[in-house]
Design an enzyme around this catalytic site. Sequence first.
Site, mmCIF file in Angstrom:
data_model
loop_
_atom_site.group_PDB
_atom_site.id
_atom_site.type_symbol
_atom_site.label_atom_id
_atom_site.label_comp_id
_atom_site.label_asym_id
_atom_site.label_seq_id
_atom_site.Cartn_x
_atom_site.Cartn_y
_atom_site.Cartn_z
ATOM 1 N N GLY A 74 1.287 -0.844 -0.074
ATOM 2 C CA GLY A 74 -0.203 0.368 0.028
ATOM 3 C C GLY A 74 1.130 1.103 0.231
ATOM 4 O O GLY A 74 2.616 0.726 -0.445
ATOM 5 N N GLY A 75 0.562 2.120 0.565
ATOM 6 C CA GLY A 75 0.921 3.867 0.763
ATOM 7 C C GLY A 75 2.018 3.330 1.466
ATOM 8 O O GLY A 75 3.040 4.617 1.158
ATOM 9 N N PHE A 76 2.229 2.928 2.303
ATOM 10 C CA PHE A 76 3.131 2.937 3.516
ATOM 11 C C PHE A 76 4.356 2.030 2.861
ATOM 12 O O PHE A 76 5.118 1.928 3.284
ATOM 13 C CB PHE A 76 2.873 2.700 4.848
ATOM 14 C CG PHE A 76 1.778 3.797 5.498
ATOM 15 C CD1 PHE A 76 3.226 5.029 5.780
ATOM 16 C CD2 PHE A 76 1.041 3.372 5.492
ATOM 17 C CE1 PHE A 76 1.698 5.834 6.461
ATOM 18 C CE2 PHE A 76 -0.190 4.744 6.194
ATOM 19 C CZ PHE A 76 0.288 6.018 6.116
ATOM 20 N N GLY A 77 4.267 0.618 2.630
ATOM 21 C CA GLY A 77 5.294 0.168 2.163
ATOM 22 C C GLY A 77 4.880 -1.446 1.600
ATOM 23 O O GLY A 77 3.413 -1.576 1.344
ATOM 24 N N ASP A 121 -1.184 -0.212 10.375
ATOM 25 C CA ASP A 121 -0.852 0.722 9.911
ATOM 26 C C ASP A 121 -0.772 2.147 10.371
ATOM 27 O O ASP A 121 -1.197 3.564 10.319
ATOM 28 C CB ASP A 121 -1.122 1.619 8.734
ATOM 29 C CG ASP A 121 -0.666 0.004 7.653
ATOM 30 O OD1 ASP A 121 0.277 -0.207 7.957
ATOM 31 O OD2 ASP A 121 -0.790 0.991 6.473
ATOM 32 N N VAL A 167 4.221 -5.733 1.895
ATOM 33 C CA VAL A 167 4.602 -6.308 3.507
ATOM 34 C C VAL A 167 4.552 -7.372 2.937
ATOM 35 O O VAL A 167 4.253 -8.134 1.804
ATOM 36 C CB VAL A 167 2.775 -6.510 4.234
ATOM 37 C CG1 VAL A 167 3.296 -7.288 5.286
ATOM 38 C CG2 VAL A 167 2.755 -5.232 4.187
ATOM 39 N N ASP A 211 -5.837 7.363 7.288
ATOM 40 C CA ASP A 211 -5.751 5.583 6.301
ATOM 41 C C ASP A 211 -7.250 4.964 6.867
ATOM 42 O O ASP A 211 -7.067 3.539 6.712
ATOM 43 C CB ASP A 211 -5.612 5.475 5.888
ATOM 44 C CG ASP A 211 -4.850 4.761 4.592
ATOM 45 O OD1 ASP A 211 -6.329 5.133 3.657
ATOM 46 O OD2 ASP A 211 -4.210 4.378 4.025
#
Length: 378
Positions: free
Chosen positions: A52-55, A187, A57, A169
């Site tokens: 996603g937007g953060f990285g 998150d 997994v 989010d």
Amino acid sequence: MNFSCFGGFKSCKQKTLAQEQEISTNHVRLFSYNSLRSATKDFHPSSRIGGGGFGVVFRGVLRDDTHAAIKCLSVESKQGANEFLTEINLISNIRHPNLVELIGCCVEGNHRILVYEYLENNSLASAILGSKGKRVPLDWPKRAAICMGTASGLAFLHDDAEPNIVHRDIKASNILLDESFNPKIGDFGLAKLFPDNVTHISTRVAGTVGYLAPEYALLGQLTKKADVYSFGVLLLEIISGRSSSKAAFGDDLLVLVEWTWKLREEGSLLAIVDPELAEYPENEVIRFIKVALFCTQAASHQRPSMKQVVEMLSKEVHLKDNLLTEPGVYRAHTSRGLVGNSSHETSSSTNKGKQSINPSETSIQMDSSHSVTQMLPR
């Protein structure tokens, strides 16, 4: 927390690699990059379980045979080790049954990696919004419990966590399910790890269009009430089994919130219920739908707090329909309908079409005397 070794970062790195073991700092375990490479089979694509937007997994198995979800943060998030670990330590201290537990992290060279508990049933998005044949059959009691648990976790973040956290989010892919389908919010707190230009809505709108509160999407007004709006959308997705960001309804291509409001005006709210739900208590489901509509009202001051939402979901209450106002909708559309983000508008749905709302009114503080529920004896 002792950051002394980060003054001489090379020597600390060498010490970490030489020891090849996890170091404990308060609630945070520090993992070496090599140990996480080994846990994920060198971050092999077959180990990837999300992104996603953060990285990105990956699923991994740690040296003590613990299964973990290992999130490699995107390059934009990288910052100094001290600053990063300070934020991580704050996040790791926030514990609740409905929040994903942070096990530890890796801060080595340019690598910024978070290690979370692994949850067996993946995300709510894959369970309830995935393609047919891949969805998990969830009856109403399980769905109601997921709604309640998610609301409880978000209420904790808003009011009881230190410091209080606005998630930013809330969406189905950030709600993870354990082996018993208990929900856990993931998150949370990560936004502070990213520079403002990365967390700014203009860079992340594409992935979360269906969940965005209009005042946040258009004006950048980030408050707890933006999370409440997103939670309301999530409620409707859980009840309907339909994605708010990928589906449009009726001839007018209404988004899920608009369609629900239209059905309310027509007196047919139960039409949104997932066809796969063979049996459900109609009165309770209608109450949950109305709670979602209270959460998604156009003016943020009209929305309940998450503590109020927990009460509204957990008790048999009479919701004062006369206090319910039209939902606000952030739309990204072209002449073909809900696609892309070529233009933006905020609207509230009516029988007569779409009306613009005054975004400035969303900054009004909630009147403490305002109550959306009235307890009735049964």
